[in-house]
Design an enzyme around this catalytic site. Sequence first.
Site, short mmCIF file in Angstrom:
data_model
loop_
_atom_site.label_atom_id
_atom_site.label_comp_id
_atom_site.label_asym_id
_atom_site.label_seq_id
_atom_site.Cartn_x
_atom_site.Cartn_y
_atom_site.Cartn_z
N THR A 43 10.01 -5.65 -6.10
CA THR A 43 8.71 -5.37 -5.50
C THR A 43 7.61 -5.39 -6.55
O THR A 43 6.55 -6.00 -6.35
CB THR A 43 8.74 -4.00 -4.80
OG1 THR A 43 9.82 -3.97 -3.86
CG2 THR A 43 7.44 -3.73 -4.08
N TYR A 106 11.38 -5.47 8.58
CA TYR A 106 10.54 -5.94 9.67
C TYR A 106 11.29 -6.06 11.00
O TYR A 106 10.87 -5.51 12.01
CB TYR A 106 9.86 -7.29 9.34
CG TYR A 106 8.90 -7.74 10.43
CD1 TYR A 106 7.66 -7.13 10.57
CD2 TYR A 106 9.25 -8.73 11.34
CE1 TYR A 106 6.80 -7.50 11.58
CE2 TYR A 106 8.40 -9.10 12.35
CZ TYR A 106 7.17 -8.49 12.47
OH TYR A 106 6.33 -8.85 13.49
N TYR A 132 19.44 -1.59 -2.35
CA TYR A 132 18.12 -1.04 -2.64
C TYR A 132 17.60 -0.41 -1.35
O TYR A 132 17.23 -1.12 -0.41
CB TYR A 132 17.20 -2.16 -3.14
CG TYR A 132 15.78 -1.74 -3.46
CD1 TYR A 132 15.39 -0.40 -3.57
CD2 TYR A 132 14.81 -2.71 -3.68
CE1 TYR A 132 14.09 -0.04 -3.88
CE2 TYR A 132 13.49 -2.37 -4.00
CZ TYR A 132 13.15 -1.04 -4.09
OH TYR A 132 11.86 -0.69 -4.40
N ARG A 137 9.03 1.09 2.37
CA ARG A 137 8.54 -0.29 2.40
C ARG A 137 9.22 -1.11 3.48
O ARG A 137 8.58 -1.94 4.13
CB ARG A 137 8.77 -0.95 1.04
CG ARG A 137 7.83 -0.47 -0.05
CD ARG A 137 7.98 -1.30 -1.30
NE ARG A 137 7.09 -0.87 -2.37
CZ ARG A 137 5.84 -1.27 -2.54
NH1 ARG A 137 5.31 -2.13 -1.69
NH2 ARG A 137 5.11 -0.82 -3.56
N LYS A 162 19.95 1.51 -5.77
CA LYS A 162 18.64 1.99 -6.20
C LYS A 162 18.10 2.78 -5.03
O LYS A 162 17.76 2.22 -3.98
CB LYS A 162 17.71 0.83 -6.55
CG LYS A 162 16.29 1.29 -6.88
CD LYS A 162 15.34 0.12 -7.10
CE LYS A 162 13.92 0.63 -7.35
NZ LYS A 162 12.94 -0.48 -7.54
N ILE A 204 15.59 2.67 -12.06
CA ILE A 204 14.91 1.39 -12.05
C ILE A 204 13.42 1.73 -11.95
O ILE A 204 12.94 2.19 -10.93
CB ILE A 204 15.39 0.50 -10.91
CG1 ILE A 204 16.87 0.14 -11.14
CG2 ILE A 204 14.54 -0.77 -10.81
CD1 ILE A 204 17.49 -0.73 -10.06
#
Length: 293
Positions: A43, A106, A132, A137, A162, A204
Amino acid sequence: MFSGSIPALVTPFRSGSFAEEDYRTLVEWQIAEGSAGLVPCGTTGEAATMPKDEHFEVVRVCADQAKGRVPVLAGAGSNDTLVAIENVKAAQQAGADAVLMVPPYYNRPSQEGIFRHFEAVAAKTDLPIVLYNVPGRTVTDIQPATMARIVQAFPDKFIGVKDATGALARVTEQRAGCGRDFIQLSGNDETALAFNAMGGTGCISVTANVAPRLCAAFQSAWAAGDNARALELHDRLYPLHIAMFTDASPGPVKYALTRVRPGFPEELRLPMTPAGEASRRAVDAALAHAGLI
């Protein structure tokens, strides 16, 4: 394979194009300063605005510059399972040691859909995968029971997570479900100390782009059992952790890099824009607090 301070690298651009020499210099500096791994095209690296060929060219350059000195964990997620499979293959061809993969975003699959997505990726690819989980997000949350199901089904393929949920109790839940050897890396700098205390083994990091030596020292102090030193470094870095998100990321971190690495390009790709004045003031104050300017 992954522990300690691992920067989620920014991607430098000049006149709209990937600035390879700036990137190579950034990678070299990160390794020299003690970063334990590298994450290209996450990202923070603005992967969402990169065409596929450019995305994996950035991964290739990262791996080529690292030359095996630290592992490379390439961003490779997609909300299309077939594209995710091809991304892992492309990352492998580019020289990555493993891939970092968000669940589909999405389209918001169910927990069953998340499992089936990663099942399909595991069946068609060879690289180790670090999950992740960043529902802030993606909107999609890999619940602990689903993560355990994924890892138990493919223990040699899914090696870690992560975790950017901010839910610290999940470190314990995920250790119970995924096993003690499952790598858990914080996805949030500001809670990395608490995350490690719960059983994590690193971060991270966005801040490590700007303060790699301090972030590496923080992680090393914790790993060595020097909790007092780790807390001291956490306090020194904390304002910078917060300042990195005083405007849309990676605007603040790219600005911060221009302050600690003069000549580094601040350019972003739309829809991302440079940090505003209030954010710049916060970054400057945080850099001064950390002793970096």
